[in-house]
Design an enzyme around this catalytic site. Structure first.
Site, PDB file in Angstrom:
ATOM      1  N   ARG A 118      68.790 -24.290 125.707  1.00 35.17           N
ATOM      2  CA  ARG A 118      69.021 -22.882 125.395  1.00 35.17           C
ATOM      3  C   ARG A 118      68.954 -22.045 126.660  1.00 35.17           C
ATOM      4  O   ARG A 118      68.013 -22.170 127.449  1.00 35.17           O
ATOM      5  CB  ARG A 118      67.973 -22.366 124.396  1.00 35.17           C
ATOM      6  CG  ARG A 118      68.046 -23.034 123.041  1.00 35.17           C
ATOM      7  CD  ARG A 118      67.007 -22.471 122.103  1.00 35.17           C
ATOM      8  NE  ARG A 118      67.187 -21.062 121.887  1.00 35.17           N
ATOM      9  CZ  ARG A 118      66.391 -20.325 121.129  1.00 35.17           C
ATOM     10  NH1 ARG A 118      65.349 -20.866 120.549  1.00 35.17           N
ATOM     11  NH2 ARG A 118      66.617 -19.036 120.956  1.00 35.17           N
ATOM     12  N   ARG A 146      63.696 -19.895 129.010  1.00 32.05           N
ATOM     13  CA  ARG A 146      64.810 -20.840 128.991  1.00 32.05           C
ATOM     14  C   ARG A 146      64.303 -22.236 128.638  1.00 32.05           C
ATOM     15  O   ARG A 146      63.172 -22.600 128.956  1.00 32.05           O
ATOM     16  CB  ARG A 146      65.467 -20.864 130.372  1.00 32.05           C
ATOM     17  CG  ARG A 146      66.611 -21.848 130.518  1.00 32.05           C
ATOM     18  CD  ARG A 146      67.030 -21.955 131.969  1.00 32.05           C
ATOM     19  NE  ARG A 146      67.967 -23.061 132.177  1.00 32.05           N
ATOM     20  CZ  ARG A 146      68.182 -23.643 133.336  1.00 32.05           C
ATOM     21  NH1 ARG A 146      67.523 -23.219 134.402  1.00 32.05           N
ATOM     22  NH2 ARG A 146      69.046 -24.625 133.449  1.00 32.05           N
ATOM     23  N   SER A 147      65.136 -23.016 127.962  1.00 33.01           N
ATOM     24  CA  SER A 147      64.828 -24.418 127.707  1.00 33.01           C
ATOM     25  C   SER A 147      66.015 -25.261 128.144  1.00 33.01           C
ATOM     26  O   SER A 147      67.046 -24.726 128.577  1.00 33.01           O
ATOM     27  CB  SER A 147      64.532 -24.651 126.214  1.00 33.01           C
ATOM     28  OG  SER A 147      65.721 -24.524 125.456  1.00 33.01           O
ATOM     29  N   GLU A 148      65.880 -26.569 128.003  1.00 31.21           N
ATOM     30  CA  GLU A 148      66.949 -27.463 128.448  1.00 31.21           C
ATOM     31  C   GLU A 148      68.238 -27.224 127.668  1.00 31.21           C
ATOM     32  O   GLU A 148      69.334 -27.422 128.178  1.00 31.21           O
ATOM     33  CB  GLU A 148      66.490 -28.919 128.279  1.00 31.21           C
ATOM     34  CG  GLU A 148      67.454 -29.939 128.855  1.00 31.21           C
ATOM     35  CD  GLU A 148      66.916 -31.350 128.749  1.00 31.21           C
ATOM     36  OE1 GLU A 148      67.659 -32.284 129.078  1.00 31.21           O
ATOM     37  OE2 GLU A 148      65.739 -31.509 128.336  1.00 31.21           O
TER      38      GLU A 148
END
Length: 238
Positions: A61, A57-59
């Site tokens: 996505r 996970r990203s900020e």
């Protein structure tokens, strides 16, 4: 629930999740082994590989779309990095890495989920291939070390890595040269009361034969700073 009990509960939960995914991976490996053993004598048989997915996970996505892509690709087990953290802090990646075996294939939805630079990607590829582990990206179809072009791919990646490092070095040198031309001073700041010009004058007109260390002490500057300023003015040994 008291703080100590909460911490203990989270620790137990984390341990249970690790045990659960390790159990899933063992079952998946066994199913692949049984399939290969069953059909290995068939004409044109191609052994199945253990496909292990990694989603992060990203900020901006989420992770569900990545998981869906990895499942559709055939990954039997998926390690999910659901907590936002620094790029270098990846608990699930470390857990996966500890369980990998030769001939496994690590699959990501796209390369941004695995590495944060070409240099980092090259390092990871070298680490995995040295262990006999392959890598592939679903979105970046060109990136697949299981293909017959594997050696060519690795050579190109290393070449790009060297090229990027050279570009960075050139930019750094150009920036330093421009800064020097504009009068920017580099190195440690002079001590309070330091007289670098007096030290340079004493060195150039050194009738008493004082060593450079003694001149530096008299003028309250460091020996290294004095030596560097003399070198920059091409005054050493003059």
């Amino acid at each position: 629930m008291e703080t100590g009990m909460k911490v203990h509960y989270k620790t137990v939960q984390a341990a249970e999740k690790k045990a659960e995914i390790e159990g899933q991976l063992n079952d998946y490996r066994q199913s692949i082994e049984e399939y290969n053993a069953k059909y290995k004598n068939r004409v044109g048989f191609k052994p199945k590989r253990v496909l292990i997915g990694y989603a992060r996970r990203s900020e901006y996505r989420g992770i569900d779309e990545q998981v869906e892509v990895l499942e559709n690709t055939g990954c039997g087990v998926i390690f999910k990095e659901t907590t936002l953290s620094a790029d270098t802090a990846r608990g699930q990646y470390d857990h996966m890495n500890a369980l990998l075996q030769p001939k496994d294939v690590v699959v990501v939805s796209d390369l941004t989920r695995l590495a944060w630079s070409t240099v980092n990607l090259t390092v990871l590829v070298d680490e995995f291939t040295n262990k006999g582990i392959d890598l592939m990206s679903v979105k970046d179809a060109w990136f697949n070390t299981t293909s017959v072009n594997r050696d060519f791919l690795l050579s190109v990646m290393r070449g790009i890595n060297v090229f990027e490092n050279e570009l960075k070095s050139d930019k750094t040198r150009a920036g330093l040269a421009k800064a020097k031309q504009s009068g920017t001073k580099f190195g440690r700041a002079l001590k309070e009361g330091a007289d670098i010009e007096k030290a340079i004058d004493l060195y150039v007109n050194n009738v008493d034969g004082l060593p450079i260390g003694e001149i530096a002490r008299i003028c309250n500057v460091s020996r290294t700073t004095l030596w560097r300023r003399l070198r920059d003015r091409d005054l050493l040994n003059k």
